[in-house]
Structures are given as structure tokens and as C-alpha cells.
Design a protein around this motif. Structure first.
Motif, PDB file in Angstrom:
ATOM      1  N   PRO A 143       7.098  15.921  -0.863  1.00 19.37           N
ATOM      2  CA  PRO A 143       6.720  16.991   0.060  1.00 19.37           C
ATOM      3  C   PRO A 143       6.613  16.535   1.526  1.00 19.37           C
ATOM      4  CG  PRO A 143       4.921  16.454  -1.455  1.00 19.37           C
ATOM      5  CD  PRO A 143       6.159  15.761  -1.954  1.00 19.37           C
ATOM      6  N   GLN A 144       6.214  15.290   1.767  1.00 24.71           N
ATOM      7  CA  GLN A 144       6.148  14.800   3.151  1.00 24.71           C
ATOM      8  C   GLN A 144       7.345  13.932   3.534  1.00 24.71           C
ATOM      9  OE1 GLN A 144       2.911  14.307   1.361  1.00 24.71           O
ATOM     10  NE2 GLN A 144       2.517  16.389   2.088  1.00 24.71           N
ATOM     11  N   ARG A 145       7.777  13.121   2.612  1.00 22.08           N
ATOM     12  CA  ARG A 145       8.783  12.116   2.982  1.00 22.08           C
ATOM     13  C   ARG A 145      10.227  12.545   2.743  1.00 22.08           C
ATOM     14  NH1 ARG A 145       6.338   6.276   1.322  1.00 22.08           N
ATOM     15  NH2 ARG A 145       4.154   6.854   1.255  1.00 22.08           N
ATOM     16  N   GLY A 146      10.407  13.685   2.123  1.00 21.70           N
ATOM     17  CA  GLY A 146      11.779  14.121   1.863  1.00 21.70           C
ATOM     18  C   GLY A 146      12.377  13.413   0.657  1.00 21.70           C
ATOM     19  N   LEU A 147      13.694  13.344   0.628  1.00 18.25           N
ATOM     20  CA  LEU A 147      14.375  12.784  -0.547  1.00 18.25           C
ATOM     21  C   LEU A 147      14.102  11.286  -0.724  1.00 18.25           C
ATOM     22  CD1 LEU A 147      18.027  14.099  -0.974  1.00 18.25           C
ATOM     23  CD2 LEU A 147      16.023  14.497  -2.423  1.00 18.25           C
ATOM     24  N   HIS A 201       4.573  19.326 -10.032  1.00 18.36           N
ATOM     25  CA  HIS A 201       4.700  20.068  -8.775  1.00 18.36           C
ATOM     26  C   HIS A 201       6.126  20.557  -8.511  1.00 18.36           C
ATOM     27  CE1 HIS A 201       0.796  18.274  -6.845  1.00 18.36           C
ATOM     28  NE2 HIS A 201       0.578  18.932  -7.966  1.00 18.36           N
ATOM     29  N   GLY A 202       7.008  20.327  -9.475  1.00 16.71           N
ATOM     30  CA  GLY A 202       8.379  20.826  -9.341  1.00 16.71           C
ATOM     31  C   GLY A 202       9.182  20.139  -8.245  1.00 16.71           C
ATOM     32  N   GLU A 203       8.903  18.862  -8.011  1.00 19.49           N
ATOM     33  CA  GLU A 203       9.607  18.150  -6.939  1.00 19.49           C
ATOM     34  C   GLU A 203      10.870  17.434  -7.416  1.00 19.49           C
ATOM     35  OE1 GLU A 203       5.230  17.351  -4.966  1.00 19.49           O
ATOM     36  OE2 GLU A 203       6.480  15.612  -5.432  1.00 19.49           O
ATOM     37  N   MET A 204      11.080  17.431  -8.749  1.00 19.43           N
ATOM     38  CA  MET A 204      12.258  16.749  -9.299  1.00 19.43           C
ATOM     39  C   MET A 204      13.379  17.762  -9.526  1.00 19.43           C
ATOM     40  SD  MET A 204      11.680  13.476 -10.137  1.00 19.43           S
ATOM     41  CE  MET A 204      10.281  12.379 -10.145  1.00 19.43           C
ATOM     42  N   PHE A 205      14.591  17.346  -9.279  1.00 25.65           N
ATOM     43  CA  PHE A 205      15.740  18.202  -9.630  1.00 25.65           C
ATOM     44  C   PHE A 205      16.952  17.339  -9.957  1.00 25.65           C
ATOM     45  CE2 PHE A 205      18.104  17.926  -5.581  1.00 25.65           C
ATOM     46  CZ  PHE A 205      17.120  17.452  -4.725  1.00 25.65           C
ATOM     47  N   LEU A 206      17.946  17.983 -10.545  1.00 31.74           N
ATOM     48  CA  LEU A 206      19.120  17.254 -11.020  1.00 31.74           C
ATOM     49  C   LEU A 206      20.358  17.615 -10.211  1.00 31.74           C
ATOM     50  CD1 LEU A 206      18.607  17.685 -14.899  1.00 31.74           C
ATOM     51  CD2 LEU A 206      17.934  15.739 -13.458  1.00 31.74           C
ATOM     52  N   LEU A 207      21.164  16.601  -9.970  1.00 32.19           N
ATOM     53  CA  LEU A 207      22.498  16.818  -9.393  1.00 32.19           C
ATOM     54  C   LEU A 207      23.524  16.349 -10.420  1.00 32.19           C
ATOM     55  CD1 LEU A 207      22.054  15.576  -5.693  1.00 32.19           C
ATOM     56  CD2 LEU A 207      21.913  17.917  -6.571  1.00 32.19           C
ATOM     57  N   ALA A 228       0.840  -1.204   0.000  1.00 30.44           N
ATOM     58  CA  ALA A 228       0.000   0.000   0.000  1.00 30.44           C
ATOM     59  C   ALA A 228       0.873   1.251   0.000  1.00 30.44           C
ATOM     60  CB  ALA A 228      -0.914  -0.005   1.228  1.00 30.44           C
ATOM     61  N   ASP A 229       1.943   1.190   0.767  1.00 27.69           N
ATOM     62  CA  ASP A 229       2.869   2.296   0.862  1.00 27.69           C
ATOM     63  C   ASP A 229       3.511   2.595  -0.487  1.00 27.69           C
ATOM     64  OD1 ASP A 229       4.097   4.066   2.775  1.00 27.69           O
ATOM     65  OD2 ASP A 229       5.976   3.092   2.157  1.00 27.69           O
ATOM     66  N   SER A 230       3.931   1.534  -1.141  1.00 27.85           N
ATOM     67  CA  SER A 230       4.565   1.668  -2.436  1.00 27.85           C
ATOM     68  C   SER A 230       3.559   2.169  -3.483  1.00 27.85           C
ATOM     69  CB  SER A 230       5.186   0.320  -2.803  1.00 27.85           C
ATOM     70  OG  SER A 230       5.290   0.184  -4.180  1.00 27.85           O
ATOM     71  N   ALA A 231       2.295   1.732  -3.364  1.00 26.15           N
ATOM     72  CA  ALA A 231       1.263   2.205  -4.286  1.00 26.15           C
ATOM     73  C   ALA A 231       1.009   3.702  -4.091  1.00 26.15           C
ATOM     74  CB  ALA A 231      -0.030   1.415  -4.081  1.00 26.15           C
ATOM     75  N   ARG A 232       1.031   4.155  -2.811  1.00 22.05           N
ATOM     76  CA  ARG A 232       0.838   5.586  -2.535  1.00 22.05           C
ATOM     77  C   ARG A 232       1.982   6.414  -3.116  1.00 22.05           C
ATOM     78  NH1 ARG A 232      -1.416   4.068   2.444  1.00 22.05           N
ATOM     79  NH2 ARG A 232       0.664   4.008   3.390  1.00 22.05           N
ATOM     80  N   LEU A 233       3.206   5.922  -2.920  1.00 25.68           N
ATOM     81  CA  LEU A 233       4.381   6.631  -3.427  1.00 25.68           C
ATOM     82  C   LEU A 233       4.331   6.721  -4.957  1.00 25.68           C
ATOM     83  CD1 LEU A 233       6.861   7.911  -2.091  1.00 25.68           C
ATOM     84  CD2 LEU A 233       8.133   5.813  -2.588  1.00 25.68           C
TER      85      LEU A 233
END
Ligand code: C2E
Ligand code: MG
Ligand code: MG
Ligand code: MG
Length: 285
Positions: free
Chosen positions: A65-69, A35-41, A20-25
């Protein structure tokens, strides 16, 4: 018996939770780009023994937004299962090429000579992929000789369309690296069907090279093998000076790993380039 039954029940519940957790993610991943949550290093690839920057590998990050990286080893397989990897992959290509073009114009010869981008085999198998790459090259103005596409062997690469795309891209002047070479993901058999330019020797061999005979033998064997095939070798995951020295004496010219630098944001790459340029002008002037 009762205990055993109880234990089975407990395992089932834990597995349900995880699923269920993996389905939510995975559902959250659908909005990550918009939502602009992706970025590049960018992680440096350096020359041995000078540690001079020869290029950078682009590494994708997702800040939930909730779980961090969230690590790419977690969300890339999810994106591949849902098909979202196609949109994400194009976003990575576009942004990495835009960055490459900017550095090329701003720094010229002092810019990273190669920008290396990970590409999923699912992207390669997509019919419009080569045309999409050409569009992105035209739009961003990056010089194709500065790009490297990193691929790993998967079931998809065994298929005709993905292999055809690799050949086509190389004919069009893009360079291709076989990533994680030597692991189950990328093996010798692929080289028979799929000519590439670079082998990235997996970090599992590199980390073993300074401590075990087997690790050292593999690392030394692979360099002979790549030069016979006129391929370039990049050693991945170099963490100690001992490893770097062994790789250099074995004949490796290019390496990547925490010893030389972690993945960092574009601005930090720029600060490092500015520093090199400053030193150079001081020593000339
Ligand atoms: P990869 O392409 O083999 O990238 C190298 C990985 O090794 C990166 O992990 C990097 O941070 C890590 N690494 C570098 N130097 C060292 C070291 O000295 N020691 C150790 N222990 N690790 C080191 P990262 O960034 O977590 O990426 C993991 C994988 O996710 C990548 O492996 C690649 O397969 C995939 N990936 C990352 N970005 C993208 C992307 O934009 N598209 C696709 N399709 N896959 C990506
Ligand atoms: Mg890679
Ligand atoms: Mg790798
Ligand atoms: Mg990998």
C-alpha cells in the motif's frame, strides 16, 4: 584508526537500517493476502517458430500500500523464512487453477494448453500438500493435464518428503518442470532422484547464446540432453529475434521471454485469445 572505526560504525548503522526495513516488510507481508494486495500475472510460453501460445506461466505480484510493487525475488524468500509461503502458495494454486478452469470452459481448444505454477520446495515438503492440490483440483474443476508445477532445486528438495511429493504428483497425472535449469538452484544431480517432464533452461544461457560460444554450446548441448531423457525443453528469458532464431535452429520447440510477451493480467490474456479466435474465424469464414 579513528577513521576506520567511524567507517565500521557507519556500516553497522546502514545494516541495522536494512535489517529493520526488511523486518517491517516481512511483517507487512502477513496481511498482504487478507488485504487483497496480492495478484497474479500471466506470461505466455510460445511455440517456435510460429509464436503460437502454448501456455502461460503464473507470476505472483505484491502491491504494497505504501511502497508499491515489490518483486517476488524480494518477498518470496521472506515468505519462505516466515513460513507464510504455505498460505501464499495455496492462494496462488487456488487462483491459478480457478483461472485455468475458466479459460478451459470459455475457450476450449483456444485456451492456453498449459498453466504453469511456481511451487516452493517448502510447500512440497509439507505433509498435506498433495491432498491440498487434489482438493483445489476438485474445487476449481481444472483439468490436471493442463497444469504444470515449476520447482527449483533447494536444500529442501534434497529431503525425502519433497521428492516423494514430486513423484506422487506425477503419478497422479500432474506435470513437473525443473525451473532455472543450469543455475546453482537447479542442477543435473537432481535429475537422478527426481524425474520431471520439462526443463526450463535458465535465461542466463539464453541471453549468452547469441553472443558467446560458451552460451551457444550450453544451449545446444542442453537440447540434445533433454531429448535423450525424453524431456521437453523451454528456453527462458528470450529477448531478441536473434536468440529466438538460434534456439529454433538448435531444436527448441518452446520458449518464453519479453520478445513474445511480458507478464500481463488475465484480462489481457483474454483479449489476446479473443483476437486469435477472431482471426481464425475470419480466415475460415
Ligand atoms: P521464474 O519462475 O524463473 O520466472 C521467470 C522470471 O523471469 C519472472 O520474473 C519473469 O517476469 C522474468 N522474465 C520473463 N521473461 C524475461 C525476459 O525476457 N527477460 C528478463 N530479464 N526476465 C524475464 P518475476 O515475475 O520477477 O519472478 C521472479 C521469480 O520469483 C520467479 O522466477 C519465481 O522463482 C518466483 N516466483 C514468482 N511467482 C511465484 C509464485 O507464485 N510462487 C513461488 N514460489 N515463486 C514465485
Ligand atoms: Mg518459473
Ligand atoms: Mg525460471
Ligand atoms: Mg527463478
Amino acid at each position: 584508526k579513528e577513521l576506520g572505526g567511524g567507517r565500521v560504525h557507519w556500516f553497522d548503522a546502514a545494516m541495522d537500517d536494512r535489517a529493520a526495513d526488511s523486518a517491517r516488510l516481512s511483517a507487512d507481508l502477513e496481511q498482504a493476502l487478507t488485504h487483497g494486495e496480492m495478484f497474479l500475472l500471466y506470461q505466455p510460453i510460445v511455440e517456435l517458430p510460429s509464436h503460437r501460445r502454448a501456455g502461460v506461466e503464473v507470476l505472483l505480484r505484491w502491491r504494497h500500500p505504501q511502497r508499491g510493487l515489490i518483486a517476488p525475488d524480494v518477498f518470496i524468500p521472506m515468505a519462505e523464512r516466515s513460513g507464510l509461503i504455505l498460505d501464499i502458495g495455496l492462494w496462488v494454486l487456488e487462483n491459478a487453477c480457478r483461472q485455468g478452469a475458466l479459460w478451459q470452459h470459455r475457450y476450449g481448444d483456444d485456451a492456453p494448453a498449459k498453466v504453469s505454477i511456481n511451487v516452493s520446495a517448502l510447500q512440497l515438503a509439507e505433509p498435506g500438500f498433495v491432498a491440498d492440490v487434489e482438493d483445489i483440483l476438485a474445487r476449481t474443476g481444472v483439468d490436471r493435464s493442463r497444469l504444470m508445477l515449476e520447482i527449483t532445486e533447494t536444500a529442501v528438495l534434497d529431503s525425502g518428503p519433497a521428492l516423494a511429493a514430486v513423484r506422487e504428483l506425477r503419478q497422479r497425472g500432474l506435470r513437473v518442470a525443473l525451473d532455472d535449469f543450469g543455475t546453482g538452484q537447479s542442477s543435473l544431480s537432481l535429475l537422478l532422484d527426481c524425474p520431471v517432464d520439462v526443463l526450463k533452461v535458465d535465461k542466463s544461457f539464453v541471453s549468452g547464446s547469441a553472443v558467446s560460444n560458451a552460451g551457444a554450446a550450453i544451449v545446444e548441448g542442453l537440447i540434445g540432453f533433454t531429448s535423450r531423457l525424453h524431456l521437453e525443453a523451454v528456453a527462458e528469458g528470450v529477448e531478441t529475434t536473434e536468440q529466438a532464431e538460434h534456439l529454433h535452429s538448435a531444436g527448441y520447440r518452446l520458449a518464453q521471454g519479453y520478445l513474445f510477451g511480458r507478464p500481463i493480467p488475465a484480462e489481457a490474456v483474454e483479449a489476446a485469445i479473443d483476437e486469435t479466435v477472431k482471426k481464425k474465424s475470419l480466415s475460415v469464414g
